[in-house]
Write a protein that holds these residues in place. Structure first.
Motif, PDB file in Angstrom:
ATOM      1  N   THR A  65      45.146  29.721  35.257  1.00  0.00           N
ATOM      2  CA  THR A  65      45.537  31.137  35.148  1.00  0.00           C
ATOM      3  C   THR A  65      45.615  31.543  33.680  1.00  0.00           C
ATOM      4  N   THR A  66      46.215  30.690  32.861  1.00  0.00           N
ATOM      5  CA  THR A  66      46.304  31.004  31.429  1.00  0.00           C
ATOM      6  C   THR A  66      44.903  31.079  30.826  1.00  0.00           C
ATOM      7  N   ARG A  67      44.032  30.143  31.214  1.00  0.00           N
ATOM      8  CA  ARG A  67      42.660  30.167  30.666  1.00  0.00           C
ATOM      9  C   ARG A  67      41.946  31.468  31.053  1.00  0.00           C
ATOM     10  N   PHE A  68      42.119  31.877  32.302  1.00  0.00           N
ATOM     11  CA  PHE A  68      41.527  33.119  32.804  1.00  0.00           C
ATOM     12  C   PHE A  68      42.020  34.319  31.971  1.00  0.00           C
ATOM     13  N   LEU A  69      43.314  34.305  31.663  1.00  0.00           N
ATOM     14  CA  LEU A  69      43.893  35.457  30.955  1.00  0.00           C
ATOM     15  C   LEU A  69      43.571  35.440  29.464  1.00  0.00           C
TER      16      LEU A  69
END
Ligand SMILES: NC(=O)NCCC(=O)O
Length: 389
Positions: free
Chosen positions: A147-151
Motif C-alpha cells: 500500500t505504501t509503495r502504491f501511494l
C-alpha cells in the motif's frame, strides 16, 4: 443503503430556505454561506462516472501586513470496501486500491497538497469478529508494504503528501501488529509514522485483541505544505491527545476513523469532537469516517445478551473540516464514497491564537501538577464537603 438518511445537510436543505437557512448556517456552521469552491468540470464528470461525491470549501484568513497567505489544499477521502469479505485478502485489498485510485486521481488533478484517508482504509474493519484469520494477513510494513509503495508513486506524481492509515506488521519487532498511520512526503519518501494511542474497548470494537496502544507519542510531521498530525479514531474522545499535537506545533490534525451509528460509535458526538478540538487547540481538523455496511462470513456477539450478528452497523461517513475559528463546512454524505477538499489559509491559526488567547491562558503548570498528584497510589480526589456548623 436504500432508506438511510443521506446527510444532516440534506435534511436541513430540504426543510429550510431563505433567512431561516442563513440563520441556521450562521448559528450551526459559523457562517451564512459555505464558501463553496468551484471544481473542475472534469472532476465533476469523473466523480459522476465513478459514483462518488465531491465538494470543496474555502477557509480564508484575514490579510496580514507581514506574512503572505499560506494556502493549502487539503483533501480527505471516505469510502466503502469494494469486494465481499469472504474473498481472498489480496483480492479485497486490490479492489479497494483500484476503486480509491480514481478518487486520488481527481484529488491530484484538483491540486490537493495533502490527502488523508479513513482509518485502515485498505481493508474491512474486521476487528469486531475477534478472528485472527484471515484479517491479520492484511497487515503490511509501514515503510515497504504494497500500500505504501502504491501511494509513494502517486505522492510523487501529484506532488502530494499522503496520510495513510493501515494495519502495520512490524517485521523488526517479532512481527507484531499496530494500528499505524504512515505519512508519505510529496517526494515519495516516508516522513514517519504514528501508532494509535487509544484503543477502544466498546461494543463490537474489539481492536484490543489485535494490537496494543501506540508507542510513538504525539509526532508532528513537518511537510512542505505545513505541520500535520494524526489523531487516530478513538483518540478523538481524548482531549489531551488532541492537546499534545497542538503543543507540538500541528497546524492541521487529521482524525481518520471507522465508526458506526450505534451506541458504540456515537454519531451524535461526531460533529462535536473534531470541531471542539479545532477550537480549543486553534488548528484545523479533518474528521474522516468510512461508509457502508461490512458483512463478515461468521457471526459474532457483542457480549450484551443480544443475538449474534455478522455486521457492525452503518459506517456513517460524514467527513468534514473545521477551522481554528470553529467554523466548519458541510459534511460529506452518510452513505456514499466521497472526496472533500478544504482550501485553508494556515495563517488563520496564529490569528485565532492572538485573538482568543487560549494558549496564553492555558494553565499547563497547574494541570501537570494535578495530573502528577492524580497518578499517586494514595491520591485523594479534591472534593470539598459541607462542614457541620
Ligand atoms: N475505530 C475506532 O476506534 N472506533 C471506536 C468507536 C468510536 O468511538 O468511534
Amino acid at each position: 443503503m436504500d432508506g438511510e438518511t443521506v446527510s444532516l445537510e440534506t435534511i436541513i436543505n430540504n426543510n429550510l430556505t431563505g433567512r431561516d437557512l442563513e440563520e441556521f448556517n450562521r448559528i450551526y456552521y459559523g457562517r451564512r454561506d459555505h464558501h463553496e469552491v468551484k471544481l473542475k468540470d472534469t472532476s465533476i464528470a469523473a466523480a459522476k462516472d465513478a459514483d462518488f461525491e465531491i465538494a470543496a470549501y474555502a477557509f480564508p484568513a484575514k490579510k496580514e501586513h507581514t506574512r503572505p497567505p499560506r494556502i493549502v489544499k487539503v483533501g480527505v477521502i471516505q469510502h466503502s470496501i469494494a469486494a465481499p469479505t469472504d474473498r481472498p485478502v489480496n483480492e479485497q485489498k486490490n479492489a479497494i486500491l483500484t476503486k480509491v485510485k480514481k478518487i486520488i486521481d481527481v484529488a491530484g488533478q484538483e491540486g490537493v497538497n495533502i490527502l488523508c484517508f479513513q482509518e485502515l482504509w485498505n481493508m474491512p474493519f474486521a476487528f469486531c469478529t475477534r478472528e485472527k484469520q484471515p484479517w491479520c494477513e492484511f497487515a503490511e510494513s509501514a515503510e515497504e508494504g504494497p500500500t505504501t509503495r502504491f501511494l509513494r508513486e502517486l505522492a510523487v506524481k501529484y506532488a502530494m503528501v499522503i496520510v495513510s492509515s493501515i494495519l502495520e506488521r512490524d517485521e523488526n519487532h517479532a512481527d507484531i501488529l499496530w494500528n499505524t498511520t504512515v505519512v508519505i512526503s510529496d517526494t515519495g519518501n516516508v516522513i514517519g509514522k504514528h501508532r494509535k494511542n487509544h484503543i477502544p474497548r466498546v461494543g463490537d470494537f474489539n481492536e484490543s485483541n489485535y494490537y496494543m496502544e501506540g508507542n510513538t507519542g504525539h509526532p508532528v510531521f513537518a511537510t512542505r505544505y505545513g505541520k500535520i498530525a494524526v489523531n487516530i479514531c478513538f483518540g478523538r474522545h481524548h482531549v489531551l491527545n488532541w492537546m499534545m499535537f497542538g503543543l507540538n506545533g500541528a497546524e492541521i490534525v487529521f482524525n481518520p476513523s471507522a465508526t458506526v451509528a450505534g451506541e458504540a460509535g456515537s454519531e451524535y458526538m461526531w460533529n462535536i469532537e473534531a470541531r471542539n478540538a479545532a477550537i480549543t487547540n486553534c488548528y484545523f481538523t479533518a474528521a474522516i469516517n468510512r461508509v457502508g455496511y461490512e458483512e463478515f462470513p461468521n457471526e459474532f456477539t457483542s457480549a450484551d445478551g443480544k443475538p449474534a450478528h455478522k455486521e457492525l452497523g452503518l459506517f456513517y461517513g460524514s467527513s468534514y473540516f473545521c477551522g481554528p475559528d470553529g467554523v466548519r463546512c458541510p459534511g460529506l454524505s452518510r452513505t456514499k464514497d466521497g472526496l472533500l477538499i478544504g482550501v485553508m489559509d494556515l495563517n488563520m491559526n496564529r490569528q485565532i491564537r492572538d485573538r482568543r488567547c487560549y494558549y496564553m491562558t492555558q494553565r499547563l503548570d497547574m494541570y501537570a501538577e494535578s495530573l502528577r498528584k492524580a497518578l499517586d497510589l494514595d491520591y485523594k480526589p479534591q472534593v470539598v464537603h459541607e462542614t457541620e456548623k
